[in-house]
Design a protein around this motif. Structure first.
Motif, PDB file in Angstrom:
ATOM      1  N   SER A 175     -32.152  -3.589   3.178  1.00 39.34           N
ATOM      2  CA  SER A 175     -33.915  -3.387   2.280  1.00 39.34           C
ATOM      3  C   SER A 175     -32.640  -3.115   0.708  1.00 39.34           C
ATOM      4  N   PHE A 197     -40.729  -1.762  -8.847  1.00 41.89           N
ATOM      5  CA  PHE A 197     -40.457  -2.618  -7.657  1.00 41.89           C
ATOM      6  C   PHE A 197     -38.582  -1.895  -7.032  1.00 41.89           C
ATOM      7  N   THR A 200     -40.646   1.502  -5.077  1.00 45.60           N
ATOM      8  CA  THR A 200     -41.451   1.445  -4.285  1.00 45.60           C
ATOM      9  C   THR A 200     -40.399   0.662  -3.608  1.00 45.60           C
ATOM     10  N   ALA A 201     -39.290   0.149  -3.468  1.00 45.58           N
ATOM     11  CA  ALA A 201     -38.791  -0.487  -2.358  1.00 45.58           C
ATOM     12  C   ALA A 201     -38.098   0.996  -2.030  1.00 45.58           C
ATOM     13  N   ARG A 203     -39.166   4.109  -1.616  1.00 44.11           N
ATOM     14  CA  ARG A 203     -39.750   4.803  -1.074  1.00 44.11           C
ATOM     15  C   ARG A 203     -39.911   4.552  -0.281  1.00 44.11           C
ATOM     16  N   GLN A 204     -40.664   2.802  -0.357  1.00 46.84           N
ATOM     17  CA  GLN A 204     -40.913   2.560   1.386  1.00 46.84           C
ATOM     18  C   GLN A 204     -39.819   2.838   2.206  1.00 46.84           C
ATOM     19  N   THR A 205     -38.618   2.561   2.061  1.00 48.66           N
ATOM     20  CA  THR A 205     -38.151   2.339   3.347  1.00 48.66           C
ATOM     21  C   THR A 205     -37.387   3.710   3.819  1.00 48.66           C
ATOM     22  N   ARG A 207     -40.009   5.985   3.614  1.00 50.69           N
ATOM     23  CA  ARG A 207     -40.958   6.292   4.564  1.00 50.69           C
ATOM     24  C   ARG A 207     -40.872   5.880   6.060  1.00 50.69           C
ATOM     25  N   GLY A 208     -40.231   4.794   5.866  1.00 53.97           N
ATOM     26  CA  GLY A 208     -39.871   4.470   7.683  1.00 53.97           C
ATOM     27  C   GLY A 208     -39.193   5.465   8.611  1.00 53.97           C
ATOM     28  N   TYR A 209     -38.816   5.960   7.834  1.00 59.02           N
ATOM     29  CA  TYR A 209     -38.061   6.522   8.671  1.00 59.02           C
ATOM     30  C   TYR A 209     -38.838   8.349   9.526  1.00 59.02           C
ATOM     31  N   LEU A 210     -40.048   8.163   8.443  1.00 59.70           N
ATOM     32  CA  LEU A 210     -40.629   9.836   8.337  1.00 59.70           C
ATOM     33  C   LEU A 210     -41.839   9.758   9.723  1.00 59.70           C
TER      34      LEU A 210
ATOM     35  N   VAL B 167     -46.758  -5.331  -5.562  1.00 66.75           N
ATOM     36  CA  VAL B 167     -45.464  -4.934  -5.881  1.00 66.75           C
ATOM     37  C   VAL B 167     -45.065  -5.076  -4.236  1.00 66.75           C
ATOM     38  N   THR B 171     -41.311  -5.996  -2.018  1.00 65.52           N
ATOM     39  CA  THR B 171     -40.552  -5.300  -1.910  1.00 65.52           C
ATOM     40  C   THR B 171     -39.703  -5.218  -0.034  1.00 65.52           C
ATOM     41  N   SER B 175     -36.508  -7.031   2.269  1.00 65.69           N
ATOM     42  CA  SER B 175     -36.088  -5.707   3.254  1.00 65.69           C
ATOM     43  C   SER B 175     -35.852  -7.127   3.797  1.00 65.69           C
ATOM     44  N   GLN B 204     -39.268  -1.514  10.660  1.00 68.48           N
ATOM     45  CA  GLN B 204     -39.062   0.011   9.535  1.00 68.48           C
ATOM     46  C   GLN B 204     -39.883  -0.245   8.609  1.00 68.48           C
ATOM     47  N   ARG B 207     -43.561   0.254   8.734  1.00 69.03           N
ATOM     48  CA  ARG B 207     -43.738   1.632   9.488  1.00 69.03           C
ATOM     49  C   ARG B 207     -43.775   2.476   7.629  1.00 69.03           C
ATOM     50  N   GLY B 208     -43.042   1.686   6.797  1.00 70.10           N
ATOM     51  CA  GLY B 208     -43.721   2.422   5.809  1.00 70.10           C
ATOM     52  C   GLY B 208     -44.587   1.970   5.058  1.00 70.10           C
ATOM     53  N   GLN B 214     -46.375  13.881   7.081  1.00 66.40           N
ATOM     54  CA  GLN B 214     -45.694  13.733   5.847  1.00 66.40           C
ATOM     55  C   GLN B 214     -46.064  13.130   4.473  1.00 66.40           C
TER      56      GLN B 214
END
Lengths: 218, 218, 218, 218
Positions: A175, A197, A200-201, A203-205, A207-210, B167, B171, B175, B204, B207-208, B214
DNA sequence: AATGAATGAGCATTCATTCAT
DNA sequence: CATGAATGAATGCTCATTCAT
């Protein structure tokens, strides 16, 4: 005769440092400089030679070929990235998520501030990397472990949902690499703000593991 | 006389013409082929000519310049990607998340199975893209809207957490692009299974955007 | 489709003027125009073809080769110079010295106002002129007779000191040609005013034929 | 292996160096030779290389570019012309008219016996001269001063009628240049004897500065 | 009368590399 | 340790011309 006008690398490499190693350093520093200034495509042995005010032949006394020189340079880049990541990691010893975020930011910033370096480090065609020395390859891979460790600790702390830390470190890397690549290639739509950008990149990355409510999917 | 040894594009472009268009096709197909074999950096008009067994001059009867040829190729790639994405999107008209996943998979598969295109489509240095014709650029950008639309619909259905669809589409693209790039550049650790890597990357990524327990900071 | 956007020559040549001769004219006019605009070195059959919006091949229907086309053009130039000189001569029927001066001025002005034309007319390398048709060559030489006639009449009127009018016409021509050449090649010292230079050149050239007190030795 | 089949310049330049200067000389001599054989327009680096039986690349070891090579050649020619004129001038220290005549003869003979030089020295299109180094340009201009000095001394001795010695030197140069040009381009009528033509040209040129009875005309 | 397709030869210049010294 | 001399191969592109149609 200037000869050493660029900031020097603090000899991270494994040089035995006899007297004549100075030229080796000079070549590497100059090459790095030229790379940043003119890009990989315009890098030539002659230009390096002209810049250091030695003959082209002299470079071959220190590097077997252009590829060997590039490999040495890639290695240095990897080592610098390593240092950057390490410093970053140490700043958040007990907060894996924060550390992960900082590592992502660190990687992207490294890429954006060393664009041409980045190009040779991560975008060189496979055939040019074929002869990349295995021990250097292993060293490069170590950079990924910072991400893997943060993921592992996050999982152990129950705060991250991670299956295989090694695979996940790679996808995170993917990513980040994609993010840097698009920015460097100037492929991002002009309407999109760069910083937004990037944020966001990242954060989303992460978030994928939360842990998610909908844990269902695959 | 081989002349047509590579798989041909089914004439996606607006030509339904005379005989002489055959050579144009042959040039495009051969160029694509050479691209994957030797890479963009080693692509030359002469090599193309040698491969199609015509004189270099003949290429210029069909393309004004090397850039023009590359641009035509990029456009073809973008159009094919568009077709692929469109077909994929239509397969999941009412399930935005499923659609999003399928689009990701589609993009990655496009990249992996058309490595010839991929390098020129997404990794060409900005200088070479400067003169890329605006209308082709616009067409290329349309590919992103498939992702944006899926995100928007997912948000409207309350199933995806999306702030700015445009946006976020970028992102996601980043990825996917990183994933394809690392695979094509053969930079992935050999210990990691490709399919696992791809699946993980997609999972992933999506999932983001799933609602999380959380609330992710910033 | 413009096709005939330049001023046309009034068909001075010996064309039988069937229908298709129009294209011949168009080619000549366009070539002349391109010559003036871009210079002899940059003149190419393709450019001519592009400009007239015919195929390069078509030019060969009317001219055997690039040389033949140039020869036709030179001839036209010579004919125009002829007309200019003739008109000039007729303006001073009874004043040979004045006429001579006017002819000189006329020649120089022709050269300066048709620089690229001048280049092909008088500076083409001998080998390109080898196949210049003899009858055209003779026509070109006729331009010199205006000078010779003025000299002869000046001698007969006892106002000019001339031994061999034909030789002298040639040396006058040489002076004028040198004057034009240096000006066109921009070799004249910038400190020297062009008009002063031209006037002086003409004056001195003519003074060479005025009776002198000191009988010039040799 | 011929390698040195043309008459060599006696190293007028400031080189008294090592072995490698030989090739530089060989290149210059060969280029001169090719110039007269094929003309400036047909001169190419490759042809020079072929002729000296070295690779094209080797030429670039001694000259930065084609222009640089030509400039060196022009300069050599100018220096030789300078030497010739100087020697001529010294032969007539106290007879300005005789000296002037001898200088004219000298210039013409230089042109006719060094046709190789002549074209590049005096007929090169202005674009190619743009980057001619100023100090070389100044050296070239010095050749004119021999004429100017003779004119000035002739005037001071009351034997020549000269208004502006600098302008007049230029017009004399123009006449001589025209004379040489027409002869080299083989444009002179075959019926006219070359030597007569040259003698006449010089005589008339000088007569233009002798005091005349009819001083009237502007 | 006109053309589309095609080409061989040519251009200036740059490149990574080698080798004898 | 360092170099000067040299090269073969390559680059994108343009040219005048030909030939079958």
């Amino acid at each position: 005769m200037p000869r050493s006008r660029y900031p020097t690398m603090p000899t991270t490499s494994d040089t035995t440092d006899s007297t004549g190693e100075d030229l080796r350093r000079l070549i590497l520093d100059t090459t790095r400089h030229l790379l940043v200034q003119e890009g990989y495509q315009n890098l030539s042995m002659r230009k390096i030679a002209r810049e250091i005010e030695y003959s082209p032949t002299s470079i071959y006394l220190h590097f077997d070929s252009k590829d060997a020189l590039l490999h040495a340079l890639i290695h240095e880049g990897m080592m610098q990235l390593h240092d950057d990541l390490e410093a970053t990691a140490q700043r958040h010893p007990d907060a894996p998520i924060e550390r992960l975020r900082a590592l992502c930011r660190c990687f992207i910033e490294f890429g954006l501030s060393n664009p041409e370096y980045y190009e040779v480090m991560f975008q060189l065609r496979p055939e040019r990397m074929e002869r990349y020395p295995p021990e250097k390859y292993r060293a490069a891979r170590r950079n990924l472990t910072f991400f893997a460790e943060a993921l592992t600790q996050g999982r152990e702390a129950g705060r991250l949902h991670v299956e295989d830390a090694s695979v996940s470190a790679s996808t995170i890397w993917a990513s980040l690499h994609g993010t840097v690549s698009l920015l460097l290639a100037e492929r991002l739509d002009v309407q999109i703000d760069r910083e937004t950008f990037i944020t966001t990149a990242i954060r989303q990355t992460i978030r994928g593991y939360l842990p998610s409510t909908q844990s269902a999917t695959s």
